[in-house]
Design a protein around this motif. Sequence first.
Motif, short mmCIF file in Angstrom:
data_model
loop_
_atom_site.label_atom_id
_atom_site.label_comp_id
_atom_site.label_asym_id
_atom_site.label_seq_id
_atom_site.Cartn_x
_atom_site.Cartn_y
_atom_site.Cartn_z
N ASP A 440 78.10 76.37 5.48
CA ASP A 440 77.11 77.07 6.30
C ASP A 440 77.80 77.45 7.60
N PHE A 441 78.16 78.73 7.74
CA PHE A 441 78.93 79.16 8.90
C PHE A 441 78.13 79.10 10.20
N SER A 442 76.81 79.02 10.11
CA SER A 442 76.00 78.92 11.32
C SER A 442 75.92 77.49 11.85
N ASP A 443 76.42 76.53 11.07
CA ASP A 443 76.35 75.12 11.46
C ASP A 443 77.77 74.58 11.61
N ASP A 476 83.22 83.92 20.73
CA ASP A 476 82.01 83.37 21.35
C ASP A 476 80.91 83.09 20.33
N HIS A 477 80.90 83.81 19.20
CA HIS A 477 79.76 83.72 18.27
C HIS A 477 80.13 83.21 16.88
N ASN A 478 81.36 82.79 16.68
CA ASN A 478 81.79 82.28 15.38
C ASN A 478 82.54 80.97 15.60
N PRO A 479 81.84 79.84 15.65
CA PRO A 479 82.48 78.57 16.00
C PRO A 479 83.55 78.13 15.00
N HIS A 480 83.53 78.67 13.79
CA HIS A 480 84.57 78.32 12.82
C HIS A 480 85.87 79.05 13.08
#
Length: 535
Positions: A440-443, A476-480
């Motif tokens: 889950d790329f949002s987590d 900034d928007h993709n923590p992975h």
Amino acid sequence: MTETEEEFPRPAARLARRRFLTVIGAATALAFASNLPGGIEASAASRLPGDPFTLGVASGDPLSDAVVIWTRLAPKPYEPLGGMPYKAMTVEWQVATDDRFRHVVRSGKTSARPEYSYSVHVDVRGLRPDRHYWYRFKADKHLSPVGRTKTAPAPGQRVDHLTFAVASCQSWPDGYYTAHSHLADENVDAVLFVGDYIYEYGISTAGGLRNVSDPVPDQFRTEADTLDRYRLQYALYKSDPDLRAAHQNAPWIPTWDDHEVQDNYANLTSRTNAPVEDFTVRRASAYRAYWEHMPLRSPAPQGPNYMLYRRFTFGRLAEINVLDTRQYRADQASGDGWHPDSPESLDPARAFAGDQQQRWLFDGMKRSHSTWNLLANQVVMSQMDLVNPNLGDTYNMDAWDGYAAEQKRMHDGLAALRTRNPVVVTGDVHAAYAMDMKRDFSDPDSETFGVELVGTSISSGGNGGDVSVNGQNFLDHNPHLKLVNERRGYLVVTLTQRELHADYRAVPYIDRPGAPISTVKSFTVEAGNPGLNPV
């Protein structure tokens, strides 16, 4: 001096830069015929108008007992037939265990034929695994440069380490191939070239950022869309001595992306929505020219289709799965570009790599006994969210994100095989990215099942810089996402049984020759513990 040395005296390792030649001559006849009317007998005694090895030599697709060696005869490379007489030419070849050819282990003769633009693809068999060889060609008393190649380790062989380079995106007018000059000095087992070997666009008289002193001939002004024109584009690109040197140093394992045919084409849908019948002919021409100029095995494409996805095993340490994400895909959703998800982009029926290729990939990975399983992939496979102030989350409709259902099937399949240590290596975006692949790329706390390493371009995009505004948006928007760097260069991946080590290599400029190379950033990945660790 031995008899062999008399017949094949040692040539210089690199060709000097040649002046541009004026394009003359008519279009190639019977481009797709495999046998010309009445047949053509190969001649060993034709007098050529000059050195036929202007495009250099190359090797590729290494097996444990075989490798393909390549050249193309072209004494006048900017003519449609390369300045060759319209008949087949006998070409001799040798493979040796040393660069002075004291110990020749394989040799023979083959025919360079006009219907294949006088390209030569010799599948040299009976070689020993995991060792270097040197090769060369001879035609009409002319000797080619010497190339170095290497076979893969034998299946089941224990291997301590392997090193692969990953490169892509080499627009000739966007700047000099300085990165290839440095790549030629790297001691790699193979180069994975993951797309955009040429760009189909027309080229200005000055050659873009190269600002060449010898004008680029007029025939290069128009976009490549015919067999002759694609052949000319490859000849121009291969005129670069740094690219030829990179080919001479190690075997290449290539795949294509879009610009080998047309920017962002999808299967038989052109960017300009040309009639399918017309674009089918164009794709057939582009695929034919691609095969003619790459160290790929026979047979050549005989029409608009070509089976390019394939697999290479390097002992028990690595397996490389070469993907084709261009030939089988549905048209891009939402008219292409960056857009929010839509019913079209989420449609589970839309193909990208296609069911057959995905089954081939996962079946092979399940059977793999290698510690590391690499996917040589064209466009970004991980989720990449470019947040638009007006639209919110937006995704690249030309990448895996634009085919969300198949992307999820791919991610689920790789996650189920996380013990096989999947590593995706990618090109396309003219930037270096390093990413953890997440369920889950949002987590950020979601399970990591693999990594994706995106090499920057060799030249596409010009000089570049460290991080653009869009690059910072991604960070900034993709923590992975663990790295963005937008300079030119390549990626070096070293594998051992315990870990993967990745070096992102880049040059500070390409608008003039001579730039130094440096390592921008390095990461490691532990076998059995997926995730990027900065060094």
